[in-house]
Design an enzyme around this catalytic site. Sequence first.
Site, PDB file in Angstrom:
ATOM      1  CB  SER A  73      -0.772   0.178   1.276  1.00 45.28           C
ATOM      2  OG  SER A  73      -1.381   1.328   1.620  1.00 45.28           O
ATOM      3  CE1 TYR A 127      -4.404  -2.074   4.849  1.00 46.59           C
ATOM      4  CE2 TYR A 127      -3.231  -0.096   4.640  1.00 46.59           C
ATOM      5  CZ  TYR A 127      -3.870  -1.069   4.045  1.00 46.59           C
ATOM      6  OH  TYR A 127      -4.235  -1.149   2.789  1.00 46.59           O
TER       7      TYR A 127
HETATM    8  N1  LIG Z   1      -8.749  -0.655  -1.340  1.00 47.50           N
HETATM    9  C1  LIG Z   1      -7.527   0.087  -1.256  1.00 47.50           C
HETATM   10  O1  LIG Z   1      -7.798   1.377  -1.252  1.00 47.50           O
HETATM   11  C2  LIG Z   1      -6.317  -0.541  -1.118  1.00 47.50           C
HETATM   12  C3  LIG Z   1      -5.219   0.335  -1.102  1.00 47.50           C
HETATM   13  C4  LIG Z   1      -3.972  -0.035  -0.953  1.00 47.50           C
HETATM   14  C5  LIG Z   1      -3.622  -1.566  -0.597  1.00 47.50           C
HETATM   15  N2  LIG Z   1      -4.839  -2.276  -0.721  1.00 47.50           N
HETATM   16  C6  LIG Z   1      -4.408  -3.600  -0.304  1.00 47.50           C
HETATM   17  O2  LIG Z   1      -4.905  -4.667  -1.424  1.00 47.50           O
HETATM   18  C7  LIG Z   1      -5.353  -5.682  -0.755  1.00 47.50           C
HETATM   19  C8  LIG Z   1      -6.638  -6.025  -1.252  1.00 47.50           C
HETATM   20  O3  LIG Z   1      -7.665  -5.257  -0.794  1.00 47.50           O
HETATM   21  P1  LIG Z   1      -8.935  -5.076  -1.011  1.00 47.50           P
HETATM   22  O4  LIG Z   1      -9.341  -3.484  -1.353  1.00 47.50           O
HETATM   23  O5  LIG Z   1      -9.192  -5.705  -2.468  1.00 47.50           O
HETATM   24  O6  LIG Z   1     -10.091  -5.740  -0.066  1.00 47.50           O
HETATM   25  P2  LIG Z   1     -11.365  -6.418   0.062  1.00 47.50           P
HETATM   26  O7  LIG Z   1     -11.764  -6.333   1.415  1.00 47.50           O
HETATM   27  O8  LIG Z   1     -12.172  -6.255  -1.157  1.00 47.50           O
HETATM   28  O9  LIG Z   1     -10.638  -8.056  -0.086  1.00 47.50           O
HETATM   29  C9  LIG Z   1      -9.852  -8.481   1.019  1.00 47.50           C
HETATM   30  C10 LIG Z   1      -9.694 -10.047   0.832  1.00 47.50           C
HETATM   31  O10 LIG Z   1      -8.831 -10.609   1.914  1.00 47.50           O
HETATM   32  C11 LIG Z   1      -9.849 -11.512   2.521  1.00 47.50           C
HETATM   33  N3  LIG Z   1      -9.516 -11.927   3.824  1.00 47.50           N
HETATM   34  C12 LIG Z   1      -9.853 -10.953   4.730  1.00 47.50           C
HETATM   35  N4  LIG Z   1      -9.243 -11.664   6.004  1.00 47.50           N
HETATM   36  C13 LIG Z   1      -8.879 -12.885   5.778  1.00 47.50           C
HETATM   37  C14 LIG Z   1      -8.523 -14.014   6.781  1.00 47.50           C
HETATM   38  N5  LIG Z   1      -8.481 -13.815   7.907  1.00 47.50           N
HETATM   39  N6  LIG Z   1      -8.111 -15.124   5.896  1.00 47.50           N
HETATM   40  C15 LIG Z   1      -8.217 -15.195   4.586  1.00 47.50           C
HETATM   41  N7  LIG Z   1      -8.590 -14.131   3.897  1.00 47.50           N
HETATM   42  C16 LIG Z   1      -8.793 -13.305   4.469  1.00 47.50           C
HETATM   43  C17 LIG Z   1     -11.111 -11.549   2.141  1.00 47.50           C
HETATM   44  O11 LIG Z   1     -11.919 -12.810   2.200  1.00 47.50           O
HETATM   45  C18 LIG Z   1     -11.057 -10.839   0.594  1.00 47.50           C
HETATM   46  O12 LIG Z   1     -11.017 -12.013  -0.445  1.00 47.50           O
HETATM   47  C19 LIG Z   1      -5.100  -5.451   0.558  1.00 47.50           C
HETATM   48  O13 LIG Z   1      -3.933  -6.095   1.195  1.00 47.50           O
HETATM   49  C20 LIG Z   1      -5.277  -4.243   0.944  1.00 47.50           C
HETATM   50  O14 LIG Z   1      -4.529  -3.641   2.365  1.00 47.50           O
HETATM   51  C21 LIG Z   1      -6.057  -1.891  -0.818  1.00 47.50           C
END
Ligand SMILES: NC(=O)c1ccc[n+]([C@@H]2O[C@H](COP(=O)([O-])OP(=O)(O)OC[C@H]3O[C@@H](n4cnc5c(N)ncnc54)[C@H](O)[C@@H]3O)[C@@H](O)[C@H]2O)c1
Length: 266
Positions: free
Chosen positions: A148, A161
């Site tokens: 991130s 985080y």
């Molecule tokens: N959305 C944003 O703005 C953003 C920005 C920077 C980084 N990210 C990173 O991108 C990645 C994906 O995030 P996203 O936004 O697609 O989120 P999301 O909430 O849409 O998806 C998260 C996924 O992680 C899985 N997950 C959560 N807890 C879990 C557990 N205990 N065991 C197994 N699986 C688990 C969920 O089932 C889901 O499939 C993350 O690492 C997040 O930190 C997101």
Amino acid sequence: MSTLQTGLKGKVALITGSTSGIGLATAHVLAEQGCHIVLHGLMDQDDGLSLASEFAAQYQINTFFSNADLRDANCIHEFINNAVNALGSIDILVNNAGIQHTQDVTNFPIEKWNDIIAINLSSAFHTIQKVVPLMAKKKWGRIINIASVHGLVASANKVAYCAAKHGIIGLTKVVAIECAEQGITVNAICPGWVDTPLISKQIDTIATDKSLSYEDAKYQLVTSKQPLPEMLIPREIGEFVLFLCGNAARGITGSALPMDGAWTAQ
Ligand SMILES: NC(=O)c1ccc[n+]([C@@H]2O[C@H](COP(=O)([O-])OP(=O)(O)OC[C@H]3O[C@@H](n4cnc5c(N)ncnc54)[C@H](O)[C@@H]3O)[C@@H](O)[C@H]2O)c1
């Protein structure tokens, strides 16, 4: 990019957290290239198996689904073993699963700290430890950690985080150095705001606190940090993953690559 150009047809890609958001979009992008896909996430087993069947039918690939809880190292080991037994190997590993909780440090719940460190950081150590020997045997592999912008800079109320995301960049660099002679590249992508369920809670809080519509609250959240005044869409991160899997990216390793609308340029 066509399948022929990327040469990824038949590779096995495991994407953690691929039942939603960035992970699901990345799974589609890699499946379009003919990769066999290990889908994973906190989804009911029947729904997960249906999702895997849909992928298999849509892309004519082999698939596997697991809802292993990434807070448990033993579960992760079993998950990787089962995936390898089902699909033969793992050539591409995308450590993507993640959660968020926002609160000031003095009130930050210990269980939230433990969960975020386990899911957003330690799980990548466990998957990498199992997968690197498989990749080394083939002298080819791609590991992409979805970090991130919060792996590069901090924001208030995101202590766990930011700690986890800074940590996964350190992990990325070490493994890249260790694997450099084995045809394995290891990189971290550092997105700014991406439109997924992960951030909807933060938008809801702004909407409630400031009596704004969801869309106005979203605009306020994005522009509070990011010069590009809009969120990325999950597929754009998937396309970047695809580029890093290609041969043109063989020299990109050990990098933390921002995709952040100039957030960290400031
Ligand atoms: N959305 C944003 O703005 C953003 C920005 C920077 C980084 N990210 C990173 O991108 C990645 C994906 O995030 P996203 O936004 O697609 O989120 P999301 O909430 O849409 O998806 C998260 C996924 O992680 C899985 N997950 C959560 N807890 C879990 C557990 N205990 N065991 C197994 N699986 C688990 C969920 O089932 C889901 O499939 C993350 O690492 C997040 O930190 C997101």
